[in-house]
Enzyme design. Structure first.
Site, PDB file in Angstrom:
ATOM      1  CD  GLU A   1      -5.343   0.231  -2.560  1.00 39.46           C
ATOM      2  OE1 GLU A   1      -4.563  -0.586  -2.060  1.00 39.46           O
ATOM      3  OE2 GLU A   1      -5.016   1.393  -2.877  1.00 39.46           O
TER       4      GLU A   1
ATOM      5  CD  GLU B  73       8.576   0.437  -0.163  1.00 41.74           C
ATOM      6  OE1 GLU B  73       7.889   0.260   0.870  1.00 41.74           O
ATOM      7  OE2 GLU B  73       9.819   0.302  -0.183  1.00 41.74           O
TER       8      GLU B  73
ATOM      9  NE  ARG C 249       7.975   3.947   3.742  1.00 42.03           N
ATOM     10  CZ  ARG C 249       6.808   4.422   3.297  1.00 42.03           C
ATOM     11  NH1 ARG C 249       5.874   3.592   2.871  1.00 42.03           N
ATOM     12  NH2 ARG C 249       6.572   5.718   3.258  1.00 42.03           N
TER      13      ARG C 249
ATOM     14  CG  ASP D 177       1.230   0.517   4.365  1.00 38.01           C
ATOM     15  OD1 ASP D 177       0.097  -0.003   4.301  1.00 38.01           O
ATOM     16  OD2 ASP D 177       2.142   0.226   3.580  1.00 38.01           O
TER      17      ASP D 177
ATOM     18  CG  ASP E  34      -2.545  -7.718   0.218  1.00 38.28           C
ATOM     19  OD1 ASP E  34      -3.176  -6.902  -0.467  1.00 38.28           O
ATOM     20  OD2 ASP E  34      -1.653  -7.384   1.022  1.00 38.28           O
TER      21      ASP E  34
ATOM     22  CG  ASN F  38       5.454  -5.440   3.253  1.00 35.42           C
ATOM     23  OD1 ASN F  38       5.545  -4.326   3.725  1.00 35.42           O
ATOM     24  ND2 ASN F  38       4.477  -5.742   2.427  1.00 35.42           N
TER      25      ASN F  38
END
Length: 572
Positions: free
Chosen positions: A506, A281, A279, A314, A173, A209
């Site tokens: 986004e 999160e 994961r 993703d 980003d 990441n």
């Protein structure tokens, strides 16, 4: 004289070994019974919220408190009411790691605004420029002093975050954030961002990441070399380049040692993460997706989901075992040789070569130029399809290419990693015939509506920008007109949605008359760092011709004749 003395070496935490390791070493934020019970209880709408909460006490104390409480219940499983009590007693809400901060180098009227002639777009550009103040974050000193209490990874300088649930630093980003910051003349903030990434490479051997411990085993597309290129082009700071270059080479070696493989005698790269647990999160999503699988199949799926997260895409049908059918449980990212990753690494190799030449090291420059030439030959051998006129991901399981449409099929043009103008011209014709241009709100991420956010009908700012930037470098008037057309419609899409929702998102939906995107694991996020950076770049570059309303580009043909050569040159 700027100094990078804050950069220091530390043991690599690559997550490699004989057994598949967890996402990180934290027994609370990455694995263990607390994470498992809290996430399974679904106390929060977003699993990420819990793993962003701060501990009130050292981890050993929190674990002891949990063990004492859970011992009172059958199967040591706390009911929801007791879990809530435990969390209230042992954790603070997410977002406590930061203190108020306004970038000191922000000012109201950066010069690029004068390039935007449409009054509505100019006023909008000023508002976007103002969003950097909202997205700036300074990490509290306690995060460095008491790191065991936080999932946040301390970095030495303030950051500009994407926005929404992404309340910390993110890797790829930041390439587009940085472009916007430099246009906004926020040079010191930009330098701090880059120094944070250099710090992370020296600490971990690569850039994670994002800025959380649960991201420590995976990276994202390696844009740091290109961030340094942008900053050096803006400042011509040779000392900064000299100090940064060894760190960039360290990151490059990580990708070549840990993310490369040989295919038919050629060395190329892929996304690959050895961390075989859900994961943190997205814990419950990963658990539910793996239901009914064997233990080995679960580990493989979770590793491939993390590799998909490492890709930045993703998730997408692009990573499925078969791009034509199947679902998210068929994700096999590690079995794909991606066009865009290899195009970026080719670009990085050429950029590293140019850095060495700038600093007077011809021998090292020649070594990286040879590496880029080898990669380009490998991409043409394995990824280029002469008949279709584009580059296509290679599937290791099927030993074949995925011929579905994705903007990544054209990104070697953006990276200028191809051997003839004829290839670039064929790629332009491929794009025109793909069916992806029939959507007036611009290029979707695929033509398959899988329900995943990196598929149809979503369009993502970084992909639009790389397409436009790449097309603008092709020496044909047709390609440059197409670049302008894409820029015009993308800006109008952003403008329409901003006017309707008073925000930058986004991703965007290419259907209808302008709305935020959707799908995937979480609600569309408002902010938004890379969207702002791309919009400012396009407004700066094409601002004399862009309009907030009106016909598509017929009004601007005289101006387009001025675009017979690329308007910006990639000077390193």
């Amino acid at each position: 004289m700027r100094s990078l003395l804050l950069l220091f070496s530390a043991p690599l935490l690559l997550g490699l070994g004989s057994s598949v390791p967890p996402p990180c070493d934290s027994p609370i934020y990455c694995s263990g019974p607390i994470l498992d019970q809290v996430q399974r209880a679904k106390l929060y709408d977003d699993d990420k919220y819990f793993v962003d909460m701060k501990l009130k006490f050292p981890p050993a104390v929190v674990i002891s408190n949990f063990e004492k409480l859970s011992s009172e219940f059958p199967n040591r499983t706390l009911p929801q009411s007791q879990l809530k009590v435990f969390l209230d007693q042992n954790f603070e809400p997410a977002g406590m790691e930061f203190e108020p901060w306004t970038p000191q180098d922000w000012h109201e009227k950066p010069k690029f605004l004068a390039n935007v002639t449409d009054p509505q777009l100019q006023a909008w550009a000023e508002k976007i420029h103002g969003l950097w103040k909202q997205l700036g974050r300074k990490i509290r000193a306690e995060v460095q002093l008491r790191p065991e209490l936080y999932s946040l990874i301390h970095t030495p300088h303030p950051v500009v975050v994407p926005g929404g649930r992404f309340r910390e630093l993110y890797y790829w980003d930041s390439y587009w954030v940085l472009q916007g910051l430099l246009l906004s003349e926020m040079t010191n903030t930009s330098l701090g961002m880059i120094q944070n990434f250099l710090y992370l490479v020296n600490r971990f051997g690569f850039v994670p990441n994002g800025g959380r411990v649960y991201y420590e085993r995976r990276s994202q597309p390696p844009f740091l070399t290109q961030m340094v290129r942008l900053y050096h082009r803006a400042t011509e700071d040779q000392q900064f380049l000299r100090e940064a270059l060894p760190v960039l080479e360290k990151e490059y070696q990580f990708w070549m040692v840990n993310r490369s493989l040989e295919v038919k005698g050629h060395t190329l790269n892929r996304y690959y993460v050895e961390a075989g647990l859900p994961r943190p999160e997205s814990y419950t999503d990963d658990l539910e997706l793996a239901e009914g699988l064997t233990e080995d199949q679960q580990q493989q799926l979770w590793m491939d989901l993390k590799a998909g997260a490492e890709s930045g895409w993703d998730f997408s049908s692009r990573w499925y075992r078969s791009a034509q059918d199947g679902g998210l449980a068929d994700t096999r990212t590690s079995q794909v040789v991606p066009t865009d990753l290899n195009a970026l690494l080719c670009y990085n190799e050429r950029t590293l070569a140019s850095f060495h030449r700038t600093l007077g090291d011809a021998e090292s420059a020649a070594r990286y130029e040879a590496a880029a030439d080898r990669r380009m030959a490998a991409m043409e051998a394995l990824l280029w399809d002469e008949k279709r006129g584009a580059w296509f991901d290679y599937n290791l399981e099927t030993a074949s290419n995925n011929f579905g449409f994705y903007p990544s099929n054209l990104l070697p043009i953006w990276a200028m990693c191809y051997s003839s103008t004829d290839m670039a011209n064929k790629a332009v014709q491929y794009l025109k015939g793909s069916g992806a241009l029939k959507y007036s709100l611009r290029v979707p991420t695929s033509l398959r509506d899988s329900g995943q956010q990196w598929d149809f009908p979503n369009a993502w700012p970084p992909l639009q920008h790389m397409l436009i930037e790449g097309l603008s470098t092709v020496p044909s008037e047709e390609a440059r007109r197409l670049a302008f057309d894409l820029a015009q419609e993308w800006i109008r899409t952003n403008w329409r949605v901003y006017s309707k929702y008073n925000g930058m998102f986004e991703k965007y939906d290419v259907t209808g008359d302008g709305k935020p995107g959707g799908g995937g694991e979480y609600e569309v996020q408002l902010g938004f760092g890379w969207t702002n950076g791309v919009a400012l770049q396009l407004l700066d570059r094409y601002g004399a011709s862009l309009t907030s309303s009106g016909g598509r580009f017929s009004l601007f043909l005289p101006l387009l004749l001025l675009l017979s050569w690329p308007l910006f040159i990639r000077a390193c």
